[in-house]
Motif scaffolding. Structure first.
Motif, PDB file in Angstrom:
ATOM      1  N   ARG A  99       0.975   0.685   6.339  1.00 50.12           N
ATOM      2  CA  ARG A  99       0.950   2.190   6.807  1.00 50.12           C
ATOM      3  C   ARG A  99       0.915   1.838   8.437  1.00 50.12           C
ATOM      4  O   ARG A  99       1.544   2.711   9.102  1.00 50.12           O
ATOM      5  CB  ARG A  99      -0.209   2.916   6.706  1.00 50.12           C
ATOM      6  CG  ARG A  99      -0.180   3.483   5.424  1.00 50.12           C
ATOM      7  CD  ARG A  99      -1.497   4.413   4.953  1.00 50.12           C
ATOM      8  NE  ARG A  99      -1.399   5.004   3.668  1.00 50.12           N
ATOM      9  CZ  ARG A  99      -2.374   5.716   3.159  1.00 50.12           C
ATOM     10  NH1 ARG A  99      -3.560   5.353   3.428  1.00 50.12           N
ATOM     11  NH2 ARG A  99      -2.169   6.185   1.772  1.00 50.12           N
ATOM     12  N   ALA A 131       5.306   2.792  10.468  1.00 54.93           N
ATOM     13  CA  ALA A 131       4.144   3.544  11.025  1.00 54.93           C
ATOM     14  C   ALA A 131       4.782   5.023  11.468  1.00 54.93           C
ATOM     15  O   ALA A 131       4.201   6.152  11.153  1.00 54.93           O
ATOM     16  CB  ALA A 131       3.358   2.893  12.159  1.00 54.93           C
ATOM     17  N   VAL A 154       5.946   6.941   8.447  1.00 59.44           N
ATOM     18  CA  VAL A 154       4.585   7.475   7.698  1.00 59.44           C
ATOM     19  C   VAL A 154       3.916   8.437   8.177  1.00 59.44           C
ATOM     20  O   VAL A 154       3.664   9.569   7.699  1.00 59.44           O
ATOM     21  CB  VAL A 154       3.653   6.436   7.472  1.00 59.44           C
ATOM     22  CG1 VAL A 154       2.162   6.830   7.060  1.00 59.44           C
ATOM     23  CG2 VAL A 154       4.137   5.292   6.357  1.00 59.44           C
ATOM     24  N   VAL A 165       2.667   5.507   1.715  1.00 61.64           N
ATOM     25  CA  VAL A 165       2.586   4.304   1.277  1.00 61.64           C
ATOM     26  C   VAL A 165       1.207   4.637   0.630  1.00 61.64           C
ATOM     27  O   VAL A 165       0.033   5.305   1.018  1.00 61.64           O
ATOM     28  CB  VAL A 165       2.212   3.347   2.277  1.00 61.64           C
ATOM     29  CG1 VAL A 165       1.794   1.947   1.811  1.00 61.64           C
ATOM     30  CG2 VAL A 165       3.475   3.197   3.126  1.00 61.64           C
TER      31      VAL A 165
END
Length: 203
Positions: free
Chosen positions: A169, A175, A178, A185
């Motif tokens: 993550r 990142a 996400v 994830v």
């Protein structure tokens, strides 16, 4: 059998993956782990909706336990799903270039690699060679749960999954997607006794 429809969101991808596991557990798979050449040819272009990072354990064949056919999921397997640069790069590729929306980190009960890390800490003997590298990557999880805990092994399996999820993550290229909710994830555990995959609490 036609390829699995592309899951357009992280939630849809997770639902499809877990639905496949329910079919596997019930003994009513759609794909039946069909590994014939004809099935491979019929799959056409790959449009994977998920990537599963799992263990090399021979009892955990990922396409089979999720009842997936050719072209539907990408699979990466290392001892205790240990991350290295090649694994990270592979996941970054399928997310960035193939549009995969779900990354699952799948641990399993009685993981031999985690057991090796527990034993290495308890005995004070780190394995030689590249196996030592694998043990080193798992060791923080064992230390966090407490090497002297009688349940260190199963607890470390879960902690190691969570640590791997957290690392992905926070990955430089993952990142952003996400945080935007475009990619998820998640961490899960495979039960060798029942065949069931369960998300870790909080996932």
């Amino acid at each position: 059998m036609p390829p699995t429809p592309v899951a357009r969101t992280p939630r849809a991808a997770l639902a499809e993956l877990l639905s496949g596991n329910r079919r596997f557990v019930s003994g009513q798979p759609v794909h039946g782990h069909d590994v014939t050449a004809a099935a491979a040819v019929a799959s056409g272009d790959q449009q994977p909706y998920a990537v599963v990072l799992g263990c090399i354990d021979s009892r955990v064949p990922l396409e089979a336990i999720f009842d997936q056919t050719f072209g539907s999921i990408c699979v990466i397997r290392t001892g205790a799903h240990v991350l290295d640069r090649a694994v990270r790069g592979s996941i970054e590729y399928v997310v960035g270039q193939l549009g995969v929306r779900l990354v699952m980190v799948l641990g399993h009960e009685r993981c031999g690699a985690v057991g090796s890390a527990v034993e290495a800490l308890r005995s004070g003997h780190r394995p030689d060679g590249a196996l030592g590298y694998v043990v080193d990557r798992i060791t923080p999880a064992v230390r966090e749960v407490g090497v002297d805990d009688p349940d260190a092994h199963p607890l470390a399996v879960r902690r190691h999954v969570r640590r791997t999820v957290a690392a992905l993550r926070a990955d430089e290229l993952l990142a952003g997607p996400v945080a935007a909710g475009e990619v998820a994830v998640v961490g899960a555990l495979y039960d060798l006794a029942t065949g069931e995959v369960a998300l870790l609490p909080g996932e």
